[in-house]
Motif scaffolding. Sequence first.
Motif, PDB file in Angstrom:
ATOM      1  N   TYR A  86     -78.884  30.384  -1.017  1.00 34.60           N
ATOM      2  CA  TYR A  86     -77.432  30.600  -0.920  1.00 34.60           C
ATOM      3  C   TYR A  86     -76.783  29.513  -0.066  1.00 34.60           C
ATOM      4  O   TYR A  86     -75.694  29.016  -0.393  1.00 34.60           O
ATOM      5  N   MET A 111     -82.085  35.598  -4.666  1.00 34.13           N
ATOM      6  CA  MET A 111     -81.176  34.723  -3.932  1.00 34.13           C
ATOM      7  C   MET A 111     -81.556  34.721  -2.458  1.00 34.13           C
ATOM      8  O   MET A 111     -81.050  35.493  -1.650  1.00 34.13           O
ATOM      9  N   SER A 115     -78.187  38.139   0.135  1.00 35.98           N
ATOM     10  CA  SER A 115     -79.237  37.127   0.264  1.00 35.98           C
ATOM     11  C   SER A 115     -80.079  37.355   1.517  1.00 35.98           C
ATOM     12  O   SER A 115     -81.291  37.134   1.511  1.00 35.98           O
ATOM     13  N   GLY A 153     -80.597  32.021  -8.512  1.00 34.06           N
ATOM     14  CA  GLY A 153     -80.802  33.175  -7.633  1.00 34.06           C
ATOM     15  C   GLY A 153     -81.344  34.377  -8.357  1.00 34.06           C
ATOM     16  O   GLY A 153     -81.412  35.476  -7.799  1.00 34.06           O
ATOM     17  N   ASP A 197     -78.818  38.298  -8.553  1.00 32.99           N
ATOM     18  CA  ASP A 197     -79.126  37.705  -7.247  1.00 32.99           C
ATOM     19  C   ASP A 197     -80.360  38.323  -6.596  1.00 32.99           C
ATOM     20  O   ASP A 197     -80.481  38.380  -5.368  1.00 32.99           O
TER      21      ASP A 197
END
Length: 313
Positions: free
Chosen positions: A269, A264, A87, A257, A261
């Motif tokens: 997060y 993300m 992230s 996300g 991800d």
Amino acid sequence: MSSLGELRSIALARKQGGAKERTRTPDNVAGYLFLAPWIIGLVVFTIGPMIASLYLAFTRYNLLQPPEWIGADNFVRMAGDERLWNSLWVTLVYVGVGVPLQLALALAIAVLLDRGMRGLAIYRSIFYLPSLLGGSVAIAILWRQVFGTDGIVNGFLAWFGIEGTGWISNPDTALGTLIILNVWTFGSPMIIFLAGLRQIPEMYYEAAQVDGAGRVKRFFSITFPLLTPIIFFNLVLQIIFAFQSFTQAYIVSGGSGGPSDSTMFFTLYLYKQAFELLNMGYASALAWFLLIIIAGFTAINFWVSKYWVFYDD
């Protein structure tokens, strides 16, 4: 030994000084009363929550049970949290690509508007409008429609026989759609650039034009150097805002996300840790980690600024 006249002068001066102090006191009280709502808001809604968050960062807290002191375990946990570091990388790419592109576009539009075209106020309002709406839920939902599988972008590409893709559902392009959204909200820095351009003396351009300098030469020799303090201000401000971006990633990705991800963000997060997994202590530690990151980038910008920011004395 002082004469009688000198003693009277000293006494009169002290009396007048005391009268001034007495007249100042009501003014000071009135000033503090006007400041009281802001001071109360600062303590209750900013300083208080920050202190509470700092305490919770060293605890295990799930909102349902009292906080349990665990020392620095939350910060140690970050080292092995692969999803956290992913992230952070996504956020750094978003900041590193989105902010320079946004500022470049904002500066280009500001230079164009500074040329004294008709209807300047209308154009300025139109270009500023995305900045007012860019962080809203409605625009984020619109962005899903624009870059969706059956969205406007794919509909436009179909006119040329090009088969589009699910830009938001594709991990290779999902983050790019959010970067475009960030660049699109260039209105706020553009207004600041436009104000800075209006402060540059016209005589500099006239002298350069007499010397035969073209528009490009005048821009890089006059406009850009004199505008570097404004560029620096916008750079610091937009980096801070970009690190704190949340709504766009949350709505566009549906709160997940994104695929793999890919969208993300760090703030997303943090939100999931706090309100989905109820790891409020760990989320508080993440918030302070983000504060340290933003402070570090700001400090680096201030340190580097002495090499490229020029102030007109």
